[in-house]
Design an enzyme around this catalytic site. Structure first.
Site, mmCIF file in Angstrom:
data_model
loop_
_atom_site.group_PDB
_atom_site.id
_atom_site.type_symbol
_atom_site.label_atom_id
_atom_site.label_comp_id
_atom_site.label_asym_id
_atom_site.label_seq_id
_atom_site.Cartn_x
_atom_site.Cartn_y
_atom_site.Cartn_z
ATOM 1 N NE ARG A 270 47.208 79.291 54.355
ATOM 2 C CZ ARG A 270 46.701 79.741 55.594
ATOM 3 N NH1 ARG A 270 46.287 80.843 55.748
ATOM 4 N NH2 ARG A 270 47.104 78.873 56.488
ATOM 5 C CB ILE B 192 43.668 84.637 49.492
ATOM 6 C CG1 ILE B 192 42.620 85.287 48.455
ATOM 7 C CG2 ILE B 192 43.411 84.980 50.840
ATOM 8 C CD1 ILE B 192 43.017 85.091 46.963
ATOM 9 C CE LYS C 264 26.644 77.343 51.856
ATOM 10 N NZ LYS C 264 25.574 76.372 51.604
ATOM 11 C CG ASP D 48 25.087 75.159 55.654
ATOM 12 O OD1 ASP D 48 26.000 75.604 54.746
ATOM 13 O OD2 ASP D 48 24.630 73.935 55.605
ATOM 14 C CG HIS E 220 21.197 76.416 49.694
ATOM 15 N ND1 HIS E 220 21.838 77.030 48.552
ATOM 16 C CD2 HIS E 220 21.845 75.957 50.277
ATOM 17 C CE1 HIS E 220 23.115 76.459 48.887
ATOM 18 N NE2 HIS E 220 23.310 75.733 49.801
HETATM 19 C C1 BG6 Z 1 25.420 72.902 51.047
HETATM 20 C C2 BG6 Z 1 25.395 72.798 52.446
HETATM 21 O O1 BG6 Z 1 25.501 74.332 50.470
HETATM 22 O O2 BG6 Z 1 24.239 72.469 50.633
HETATM 23 C C3 BG6 Z 1 25.550 71.582 52.826
HETATM 24 O O3 BG6 Z 1 26.708 73.677 52.949
HETATM 25 C C4 BG6 Z 1 24.222 70.856 52.509
HETATM 26 O O4 BG6 Z 1 25.402 71.713 54.405
HETATM 27 C C5 BG6 Z 1 24.232 70.903 50.978
HETATM 28 O O5 BG6 Z 1 24.142 69.636 52.882
HETATM 29 C C6 BG6 Z 1 23.023 70.312 50.286
HETATM 30 O O6 BG6 Z 1 23.179 70.032 48.914
HETATM 31 P P1 BG6 Z 1 23.838 69.143 48.247
HETATM 32 O O7 BG6 Z 1 23.467 69.405 46.855
HETATM 33 O O8 BG6 Z 1 24.977 68.806 48.660
HETATM 34 O O9 BG6 Z 1 22.930 67.939 48.519
#
Ligand code: BG6
Length: 467
Positions: free
Chosen positions: A43, A85, A134, A221, A226
């Site tokens: 933006r 967007i 995500k 998160d 994950h």
């Molecule tokens: C991210 C999260 O998807 O994954 C974070 O938003 C986290 O909070 C991170 O720290 C961990 O994965 P990486 O690969 O960055 O160590």
């Protein structure tokens, strides 16, 4: 291969920290076509020189190990475009060009519905793909709505609901080790495995990400996406092939088999916490609520733990503990498979056997197996641990993820039904926490987190298999 990538939110943290470095790694590995171009759309306007300086600084900082010629090639391939967007005119100009385009929404998740609607209005060339980070929606209802909007835009195979954990070689090794070794699969069930812990404990704190993190917290998160994905790989039935359909069919089976927790179970089977001021190594860390941009009224958790069970023949009776937290004393990132004790030990007074534990280190790349052996006296039992280093990845996770996007292979992305099923599991916990059925515990930064752990406090658990 798609030769054009347009990143909305293109001058943000995700783009600078992961996406542009991922492209540089692909370039260095000879995996990007010469004519490849990337548009960073955002933006706030930037002139060309300022933008090139920003890209260079990001690559210096986050892709320092990539050879300079590959980094320079990405600086040369990157262009800035001002785009909002919600404004179809500027979005159309950003995606305009020859041939299919991969559109990456590196935007706050709240903007995804607007973004998808604008792109639908503008139209994408045939063969284009769309990438979403995500969390996908904020609950089951919003995820279903977002899936509906996406279905109007492109076919399901062109939607990449990415999870960069799936692109980590250590995560791929969960399936690799399980399915290519004769010794593991016959004991991969609840008759032999008491508990599986899926843990991502970090020393990292908020790292300036309040704008995003304070809206979601540890459960949304990390756990909703994950860690549940790791659980799928650990618990799934062996797929016929690793094609997108076979793999995702088996993963969604697991998610559908997970029993959502009831209000009565949630206080015993979940925990949440938030860090207060403390010290991690030599680093002084402020209380989470004093971090820039945090609103204490959100009551955001920085630590989340849930214990789940699966209702099927293979897993009924095994506990799956998923835990993630920030600002903890040490990094512990692993899947730990705790086997049940042996049924009988003919060693009398000469000691006890330590329960076998197979640990898949996710970062760094390790595997260990805790066993019991005979000691030097020839009669007592002693612990013995086998340890190995697994192979380092050839590409960073975001490099692998972008390669799949550009090649149109969605096997390591979530299908729409997977994203919905994951919310079905997590929604009851979000609801119970919002009604304060579980206290928001505090823990000092640099500690082991709030205690005791669910797995240790479980009144139904088998004491013999506790750590
Ligand atoms: C991210 C999260 O998807 O994954 C974070 O938003 C986290 O909070 C991170 O720290 C961990 O994965 P990486 O690969 O960055 O160590």
């Amino acid at each position: 291969m798609i030769a054009r990538l347009v990143i909305f939110g293109g001058t943000g943290d995700l783009s600078g920290r992961y996406l542009l470095p991922g492209l540089a790694a692909l370039r260095a590995a000879g995996r990007l076509d010469d004519g490849f171009g990337v548009v960073c759309a955002d933006r706030k306007d930037r002139d060309a020189a300022d933008f090139a300086g920003w890209v260079e600084a990001q690559l210096d900082r986050h892709a320092g190990e990539v050879p300079a010629d590959a980094r320079n090639a990405i600086i040369a391939a990157a262009r800035f475009r001002r785009a909002d967007i919600g404004d179809p005119g500027t979005v159309a100009a950003a995606v305009a060009g020859d041939g299919p385009v991969a559109v990456y929404l590196a935007l706050p998740p709240a903007l995804f519905p607007t973004a998808v609607q604008t792109l639908d209005q503008v139209g994408l060339p045939p063969g284009s793909t769309i990438v979403l980070e995500k969390p996908f929606g904020e609950d089951l209802t919003s995820a279903m709505e977002l899936n509906r909007l996406l279905a109007d835009l492109v076919p399901e195979e062109a939607v990449f609901r990415v999870d960069h954990f799936l692109a980590m070689t250590t995560v791929q090794n969960l399936l690799g080790s399980r399915l290519s070794n004769r010794v593991l699969e016959p004991i991969w069930n609840s008759a032999h495995i008491a508990r599986i812990e899926i843990v991502w404990e970090e020393t990292l704190t908020l790292e300036g990400r309040a704008g995003y993190y304070d809206q979601v917290g540890a459960l949304e998160d990390m756990v909703q996406n994950h860690l549940l994905q790791l659980l799928c790989l650990i618990a799934m039935e062996p797929p016929i092939t690793l094609s997108e359909r076979d793999l995702r069919d088996r993963k969604v089976d697991v998610l559908r088999t997970l029993r959502p927790l009831t209000d009565a179970e949630i206080p015993r089977r979940t925990r949440r916490g938030r860090y207060t001021a403390g010290t991690i190594g030599a680093r002084r860390v402020p209380s989470y609520i004093d971090e820039d941009g945090v609103d204490p009224r959100h009551r955001t958790e920085t630590f989340a733990e849930i214990e789940l069970t699966l209702d099927n023949w293979r897993w009924s009776g095994t506990r799956f503990v998923l835990r993630s937290g920030k600002a903890l004393a040490a990094d512990r990132k692993e899947v730990a498979v705790h086997f049940r004790p042996v049924p009988y030990l003919p060693f009398g007074r000469y000691g006890s056997a330590q329960p076998n534990v197979l640990r898949f280190g996710l970062d760094p790349e390790t595997m260990t197996l805790a066993l019991t052996a005979i000691g030097g006296d020839g009669e007592s039992l002693v612990p013995l641990t086998l340890s190995a280093q697994t192979q380092p990845p050839e590409l960073p996770a975001y490099g692998r993820l972008l390669l799949d996007v550009l090649n149109g292979n969605p096997a390591l992305s979530l299908r729409g039904d997977e994203a919905e099923e994951a919310w079905r599991v997590v929604d009851p916990v979000i609801s119970a926490w919002s009604r304060d059925l579980v206290p928001l515990d505090e823990y000092p930064a640099g500690s082991a987190g709030p205690g005791p752990r669910v797995s240790e406090a479980d009144p139904d658990g088998d004491p013999a298999e506790r750590p």
